[in-house]
Scaffold this active site. Sequence first.
Site, short mmCIF file in Angstrom:
data_model
loop_
_atom_site.label_atom_id
_atom_site.label_comp_id
_atom_site.label_asym_id
_atom_site.label_seq_id
_atom_site.Cartn_x
_atom_site.Cartn_y
_atom_site.Cartn_z
N LYS A 295 12.00 10.94 -1.60
CA LYS A 295 12.72 12.21 -1.66
C LYS A 295 13.79 12.25 -2.76
CE LYS A 295 11.12 14.86 1.75
NZ LYS A 295 10.71 16.27 1.58
N SER B 180 5.52 6.46 2.17
CA SER B 180 6.55 7.37 1.67
C SER B 180 7.98 7.08 2.13
CB SER B 180 6.20 8.81 2.05
OG SER B 180 6.12 8.96 3.45
#
Length: 421
Positions: free
Chosen positions: A59, A314
């Site tokens: 992110k 992720s």
Amino acid sequence: MSENKKEYYPKMSEIVKANRTVQDVVLASPLLNNLNLSSRYKANVHLKREDLQLVRSYKIRGAFNKIASLSKVNLDKGIVCASAGNHAQGVAYSCQKLKCFGSIYMPETTPRQKIKQVKMFGGDFVEVFLTGDTFDDASSKAIADAKEQGKTFIHPFDDPKTIEGQGTIGLEILQQFTEPIDYLFLPIGGGGLASGVGAWIKEFSPNTKIIGVEPEGAPSMKLALDNKCNLALESIDRFVDGAAVQKVGDYTWQICDKVLDDILIVPEGLICSTILRLYNEDAIVAEPAGVLSIAALELMGDKIKGKNVVCVLSGSNNDITRMEEIKERSLLYEGLKHYFIVRFPQRSGALKEFVNDVLDAGDDITHFEYYKKSSREKGPAVIGIEVQKPEDLKRLQDRMTDRKFIFEYLNDKTDLFQFIV
């Protein structure tokens, strides 16, 4: 929705530009062959280790690229974001690096570990507000704050600069993996990662099958793609907090409609089993949303055999206090843990008989709660039993029946089961 928003598709030149923008704050994360997964699925499986970023998720790429694109006037006014955790950490670190103040709205259900990390990364440049039960609740508050204060809202997924920042992962993958990639698995929450990476891969590796992966409790992208319209789910399971989104982006669903070859829905129990397997076999600590792409391999075993496969791991912002729940969900999914209401026969020694004659050598009582505290030898009890193999359940039930124990199986009774697990 504006006409411009309908027409947006990531430009490759903008992803290259984003790659230059984020290079000072982002690790070009390694793309590593995983021997255990490769052996398990008889494929050449590589993991793109975005869990190794400073903020422990991808992110930071989109957040920094968006905030760095703002004018000094807008930076001075401050920024606002909403996040279940990982986007918030990326925004917080970006605020600290770019010296701008940020108001960060997070659901009240956010794991404490993520809240603590946000405050640590942002320092004096961020303030955290906890509101609502879901990302969508927090997002509504954040957007209202941004409008009232004249601040810039940093969207976690539905913004061109955010999408282009995430797209830098695709650029790195093709630089690192020189052989043809047969399958690329991408996790989906709001769709920013799948949009950016998918656009880059589709442009420069068109033969790669791009598979999006969502949790069973929040399949919002599948809903949008199936209906050719960005609809919102009526309710979601918040367990996979990093991907628990009721409605994906207006940009992202249309991009994903162009770049995804398929979308898979993964049960939360399988996600939990994947977390435990990665930890036990590879010493990788991953969060539920972080392993979505890896869990999906279980559903594609026949198709990926002998293929070159890349999974984006992720994120690794997992709260250790959740591990008991993760283990519980895994055991239930694997068919190794079972709950019953057992009504003991009205005779002395019934409980002892149950333990000695009903349970097998490999069975383990993990939960035991009497309904009637004053009549423990005769009252009904809720019993949780862990078995060695899924097929042991049938033999356990047969032994209870043979010995005249009246029981009710609870695992498939949702209304009752939710009070136990």
